[in-house]
Design an enzyme around this catalytic site. Structure first.
Site, short mmCIF file in Angstrom:
data_model
loop_
_atom_site.label_atom_id
_atom_site.label_comp_id
_atom_site.label_asym_id
_atom_site.label_seq_id
_atom_site.Cartn_x
_atom_site.Cartn_y
_atom_site.Cartn_z
N LYS A 31 0.84 -1.21 0.00
CA LYS A 31 0.00 0.00 0.00
C LYS A 31 0.87 1.26 0.00
CE LYS A 31 -2.66 2.58 3.44
NZ LYS A 31 -1.53 3.35 3.99
N ASN A 32 1.90 1.25 0.85
CA ASN A 32 2.69 2.47 0.99
C ASN A 32 3.67 2.69 -0.16
OD1 ASN A 32 1.27 2.99 3.26
ND2 ASN A 32 2.93 2.59 4.71
N CYS A 125 -6.11 13.70 12.00
CA CYS A 125 -6.91 12.50 11.77
C CYS A 125 -6.88 11.66 13.04
CB CYS A 125 -6.40 11.72 10.57
SG CYS A 125 -4.87 10.87 10.86
N ARG A 130 -0.79 15.18 12.02
CA ARG A 130 -0.31 14.94 10.65
C ARG A 130 -0.28 16.19 9.76
NH1 ARG A 130 -2.24 9.11 8.57
NH2 ARG A 130 -0.21 9.14 7.60
N ASP A 314 3.18 1.20 12.02
CA ASP A 314 2.04 0.54 11.37
C ASP A 314 1.80 -0.88 11.87
OD1 ASP A 314 1.55 2.80 9.94
OD2 ASP A 314 2.23 2.03 8.01
N ARG A 406 -9.07 -0.26 3.57
CA ARG A 406 -8.20 0.78 2.98
C ARG A 406 -6.81 0.20 2.71
NH1 ARG A 406 -8.84 6.84 5.18
NH2 ARG A 406 -7.33 7.02 3.52
#
Ligand code: UD1
Length: 427
Positions: A31-32, A125, A130, A314, A406
């Site tokens: 994803k990243n 968030c 952030r 993460d 997501r």
């Protein structure tokens, strides 16, 4: 279902805990990596064929943003072809920035392609404030003028110029934005105190395949020699190390044995060390990594998240869930984000005993977990709740699977193949 009456969750996972996870699982693309590489495809002005893209909702949202900017985008399974020859817009609104924070990666690309980029300033968030100040400062240092009005930043530059830059903190996103912007600047950029995550190496490799001249990604100093133009290329995204680490935590939590196909040991060294210290057996195989947890986990836990190669923020929630599932005590320190323990109160509903003291989660007493109805507040916190539910005694309902999707492709299906009892209920 409602969360305190304020948020409606339509989709839930129903999980019957207590099954050992056993078998083989294949990782999706990272994803990243896919998000910055999609953004970088805009700077090329050519066709990029990107394979092994994860079919997750963040990737879908980024494709929609690229279409909104004028790119033609075609998806066939995990292969996405982006043609960025025509760009017809240069604005990423505030709402989009808040829902899809990674759209900030487009600032550098749009600046290069259009000479102007207008981006909304995201609010905080669920996991922290952030801000995007480092991104903006780096683009300014490359020669962009920035006008900041309420809620938005307009960046303008006829041509960016290479510069000697030092990041005040090794921000992953700011490192990536700077690399993208500098790839077509006049002259050389040397970026010091860069983030070293494997996804930054992936971005460098993609851009170099398109004709860029970048070296040093994966170290503290990245050197980018600006080129006049980039060209079409085909590129394969690396496997997702965070998905791999999630399955490792799930194996540890359920006394399982999993072969994680395509997992790259060099991307997961600190995670392996932390799990081995608790008694997990981990081995490198010909095409991945193998993890087995046959005995109860043991020891007192002490981990601190840090930029790569440190323990990844993460994976902090999933690791904590595994620790709680094993009934261990200890302390988990979060050093990257301000507020990444939202999941802890949900784990406590399942019988965990976690106290949050600022940036520390203190796991005070060991209790095995019991199934309950819990609510995901963010992507990795959601994965932690699934980890706990798989190990808990009895049935759990994890609400808010939208967050989980997501970043995880077919998590429920992959877990069923490993022997878990998990079903998704929609709406
Ligand atoms: C990326 C990852 C995310 C991961 C994080 C840290 C992607 C798409 N996302 O996010 O999964 O959790 O790295 O490994 O790759 N900061 C500032 N100003 C800035 C930028 C960042 O203060 O301009 C702060 C952030 O608020 C945060 C810290 O720096 O506290 C780390 O953020 P950063 O490394 O930039 O993370 P992201 O790129 O957003």
């Amino acid at each position: 279902m409602a969360n305190g009456g304020s948020e409606i969750f339509l989709d839930t996972y129903h999980i019957r805990g207590g099954y050992y996870l056993n078998g083989e699982v294949a990782l999706s693309g990272a994803k990243n990596s896919v998000l910055p590489i999609f953004a970088a495809s805009v700077v090329t002005g050519a066709q990029s064929k990107i394979v092994n893209c994860p079919e997750i909702s963040d990737s879908e949202n980024m494709r929609d943003i690229l279409k909104m900017l004028g790119c033609s985008v075609h998806k066939d399974g995990g292969t996405v072809v982006i043609d960025s020859a025509q760009i017809s817009a240069h604005t990423i609104g505030e709402k989009l920035m808040s829902t899809m924070r990674s759209s900030v990666f487009l600032a550098g690309s749009l600046l290069v392609r259009c000479g102007i980029a207008e981006i909304g300033k995201p609010g905080g968030c669920k996991i922290g404030a952030r801000p995007i100040d480092i991104h903006i400062d780096m683009l300014k240092a490359l020669g962009a003028e920035a006008e900041e009005n309420e809620g938005r930043v307009v960046l303008k530059a006829r041509k960016l110029k290479g510069a000697q830059l030092t990041l005040p903190f090794p921000s992953v996103g700011a490192t990536e934005n700077t690399i993208i912007a500098a790839s077509c600047a006049d002259g050389e950029t040397v970026l010091s105190n860069a983030a070293r995550e494997p996804e930054i190496v992936d971005l460098q490799d993609f851009l170099n395949r398109c004709g860029a001249k970048i070296k040093g990604a994966g170290t503290h100093t990245v050197t980018i020699e600006g080129v006049k133009e980039l060209h079409a290329a085909e590129y394969e995204i690396i496997p997702d190390r965070i998905e791999a680490g999630t399955f490792m935590c799930m194996a540890a939590a359920t006394k399982g044995e999993i072969h994680i196909k395509n997992a790259r040991p060099a991307h997961l060294e600190t995670v392996s060390e932390a799990l081995e210290a608790l008694g997990c057996e981990i081995r490198t195989t010909q095409n991945g990594m193998w993890i087995k947890q046959s005995k109860p986990l043991r020891g007192t836990v002490e981990i601190t998240t840090a930029p790569f190669p440190g323990f990844p923020t993460d994976l902090q929630p999933q690791f904590t869930a595994a620790v709680c599932a094993a009934g261990l005590t200890g302390v988990v320190r979060e050093k990257i984000f301000e507020n990444r323990f939202g999941y802890a109160k949900e784990l406590n509903k399942m019988g965990a005993a976690i106290e949050i003291c600022g940036k520390n989660a203190i796991i005070t007493r060991g209790h095995l977990l019991k199934g309950n109805r819990v609510v995901a507040e963010d992507l990795r916190g959601g994965a932690a709740l699934v980890t706990a539910a798989l190990a808990a005694e009895g049935d759990s309902i994890v609400c808010g699977t939208e967050y989980i999707k997501r970043g995880y492709f077919s998590l429920d299906k992959k877990l069923r193949l490993l022997g878990a009892e998990i079903k998704e209920h929609n709406g």
